[in-house]
Design an enzyme around this catalytic site. Structure first.
Site, short mmCIF file in Angstrom:
data_model
loop_
_atom_site.label_atom_id
_atom_site.label_comp_id
_atom_site.label_asym_id
_atom_site.label_seq_id
_atom_site.Cartn_x
_atom_site.Cartn_y
_atom_site.Cartn_z
N SER A 1 21.32 -37.17 -19.97
CA SER A 1 21.80 -35.83 -19.70
C SER A 1 21.56 -34.86 -20.62
CB SER A 1 23.53 -35.84 -19.50
OG SER A 1 24.03 -36.33 -20.78
N LYS B 1 23.64 -28.33 -26.57
CA LYS B 1 23.84 -28.91 -25.27
C LYS B 1 25.33 -27.99 -24.71
CE LYS B 1 24.72 -33.31 -22.89
NZ LYS B 1 24.58 -34.85 -22.84
N SER C 1 22.00 -40.53 -23.65
CA SER C 1 21.57 -39.24 -23.07
C SER C 1 20.95 -38.47 -24.10
CB SER C 1 23.09 -38.30 -22.83
OG SER C 1 23.18 -38.76 -21.46
N1 GLN Z 1 22.67 -41.86 -17.92
C1 GLN Z 1 23.74 -42.38 -18.58
C2 GLN Z 1 24.94 -42.05 -17.82
O1 GLN Z 1 24.75 -41.29 -16.55
C3 GLN Z 1 23.94 -41.82 -19.96
C4 GLN Z 1 24.59 -40.52 -20.01
C5 GLN Z 1 25.08 -39.98 -21.31
O2 GLN Z 1 24.80 -40.88 -22.39
N2 GLN Z 1 25.78 -39.16 -21.10
O3 GLN Z 1 26.27 -42.15 -17.84
#
Ligand code: GLN
Length: 498
Positions: free
Chosen positions: A162, A87, A186
């Site tokens: 994400s 990532k 994410s």
């Molecule tokens: N969808 C969640 C957010 O937007 C989780 C994102 C993540 O775990 N980085 O914060």
């Protein structure tokens, strides 16, 4: 894309990490051949899929050749010759690390994140950096400043976020495993959207040194693979205390793969009633319930109904804590210390304002504003402090449940993969879809998502979550390995039948 994604039935890309390792060790396959296969695959499908922001084929080829030399010498490290994607929130020495943001577009870290050092020491071959929502903020990968990633199962849908690039790349067999980060879901949500296994370990299990920070009391690095053993094997390599990260715990790391095949008969699994109420897609509810039933009937697990009474406040608490921490973490990108600087500012304050306004995306700005607001004098107690109290209650709910059960099973997402663009104008709906993942994040618990079915029309992946007490990843893996036996969804390729 689906036709192109058809792979030969004897392609080594179909094999699990464990099987690839075996063949590499027995010299039935070389890492150079395997890596070239992955590179060809990326070249043929990624134009449409869009999982990679940067590819590192030159380095991958060199590392693969080196892995082969080491194998010939009889060396054996846990991921020797295995292809991994990263990532793009995780720092890689000399290789662009964008965090999905224009603000650090040209950043080439002078050092590797600890997790990268560990992967390289274990012999992994890194093929590139994977797309994500800017700074990890989002659930669809659409907040990336660089590109959209498609869901390999349905190109008009999101791979989740994400870490959508990581999940899509593993699902489309562009790499055998991948690293992601999980702040509020994410890793787990994209894993469920793409029909792969995604593991978020206990908060503190893995070093975050060299990883771009989003919300520091929640961020954790974790792994993706096509099967449970693969995700466990990669986690094994990156886990453990790191003197460079004081939040990494000094606990010994157990052998996660060793629990494979351990009987789970008599283990108690909790099913939270609150997670099966309004808003949950009925096919997802059905698939998760069926999985729990299978664990009960086939494996002799005891199912216990539990309650997590404060779960309904989890999304609100999460978006207060996460944005508060983000507003502070992202203060460093000011055009002076780090990142993009506006070309001709009039004053110092103009330089700060314009640099940030021009280079942060909409969602990031929204969160910085929210986070600054909830931390400001007069609102701190009402919002931020209250959210911290709620967080403690959510954690207590889990600890009360773990008095009665060994682990909790729940859906990963209330929705199947939605269409690209579908929720972009409605950030609140996008936030609400994090309902099942943010609870474990707020409580710091290990949690994973694994395939447990498909919706009917269109056919889209469904994932289920296994959540365990802190430091008990083994409990989580024990159940996951058991459920994986005879699971016809695991390892299934897009465009192919179960
Ligand atoms: N969808 C969640 C957010 O937007 C989780 C994102 C993540 O775990 N980085 O914060």
């Amino acid at each position: 894309m689906e036709s192109k994604s058809c792979m030969k039935s004897d392609s080594p890309l179909r094999l699990s990490i464990e099987k690839q390792r075996e063949m590499l060790a027995q010299k039935e396959l070389s890492s150079v051949e395997l890596t070239e296969e992955y590179i060809r695959r990326i070249e043929s499908v990624d134009g449409e899929l869009g999982a990679f922001i940067t590819t590192t084929f030159g380095k991958a080829r060199k590392d693969a050749a080196l892995a082969d030399e080491r194998i010939v010498k009889g060396e054996s490290t846990p991921l020797l010759g295995v292809t991994i994607g990263i990532k793009d929130l995780i720092g890689t020495k000399g290789i662009p690390t964008t965090a999905g943001s224009k603000i650090i577009e040209n950043y080439k870290p002078p050092y590797n994140a600890t997790v990268i050092e560990k992967l390289e020491a274990a012999g992994a071959v890194i093929v590139g950096k994977l797309n994500l929502d800017e700074f990890g903020m989002g659930s669809s990968c659409e907040n990336s400043a660089y590109k959209k990633t498609c869901n390999p199962w349905a190109p008009d849908r999101t791979p989740g976020g994400s870490s959508g690039g990581s999940a899509a790349a593993v699902a489309a067999a562009e790499c055998a495993g991948a690293l992601g980060t999980d702040t509020g879901g994410s890793i787990r949500q994209p894993a469920s959207f793409c029909n792969v296994v995604g593991v978020k370990p206990t908060y503190g299990r893995v070093s975050r040194f060299g990883v771009v920070a989003y919300a520091s009391s929640l961020d954790q690095v974790g792994t993706f693979a096509r099967d449970v053993g693969g995700a466990a094997a990669v986690l094994q390599v990156i886990a453990g205390r790191d003197p460079h990260d004081t939040t990494s715990a000094p606990y010994p790391v157990p052998d996660f793969g060793a629990v494979k095949g351990t009987p789970v008969k008599g283990m108690k699994v909790g099913v939270p009633e609150e997670f099966f109420m309004d808003g949950l897609n009925p096919e997802i509810a059905g698939a998760v319930k069926k999985a729990v039933e299978d664990l009960e009937k086939i494996h002799g697990v005891e199912v216990v109904e539990i309650s997590l009474p404060h779960a309904e406040y989890a999304v609100a608490a999460y978006y207060l804590v996460a944005t508060a921490e983000a507003s502070s973490n992202l203060a460093r990108y000011d055009g002076a210390h780090f990142g993009y600087r506006t070309p001709s500012p009039a004053t110092l304050s103009d330089m700060y304002t314009k640099s940030r306004s021009e280079a942060f995306g909409e969602e990031v700005k929204r969160r910085i504003m929210l986070g600054t607001f909830v931390l400001s004098a007069g609102y701190y107690d009402a919002y931020y402090l209250k959210a911290l109290r709620v967080r403690r209650l959510i954690q207590k709910d889990f600890f009360d449940a773990f008095e009665k059960v060994d682990a909790v099973i729940a859906p990963t997402s209330p929705l199947p993969p939605f269409r690209l663009g579908e929720l972009m104008d409605d950030p609140l709906q996008m936030y609400l879809a994090d309902i099942y993942t943010v609870t474990a994040s707020l409580a710091g618990l290990p949690a994973m998502s694994m395939p447990c079915g498909f919706t009917s029309s269109p056919e889209l992946p469904i994932g289920m979550q296994i959540i365990a007490p802190p430091w008990q990843e083994e409990t989580m893996f024990k159940l996951a390995f058991a459920y994986e036996e005879g699971n016809r969804y695991i390892g299934r390729f897009p465009g192919e039948d179960a």
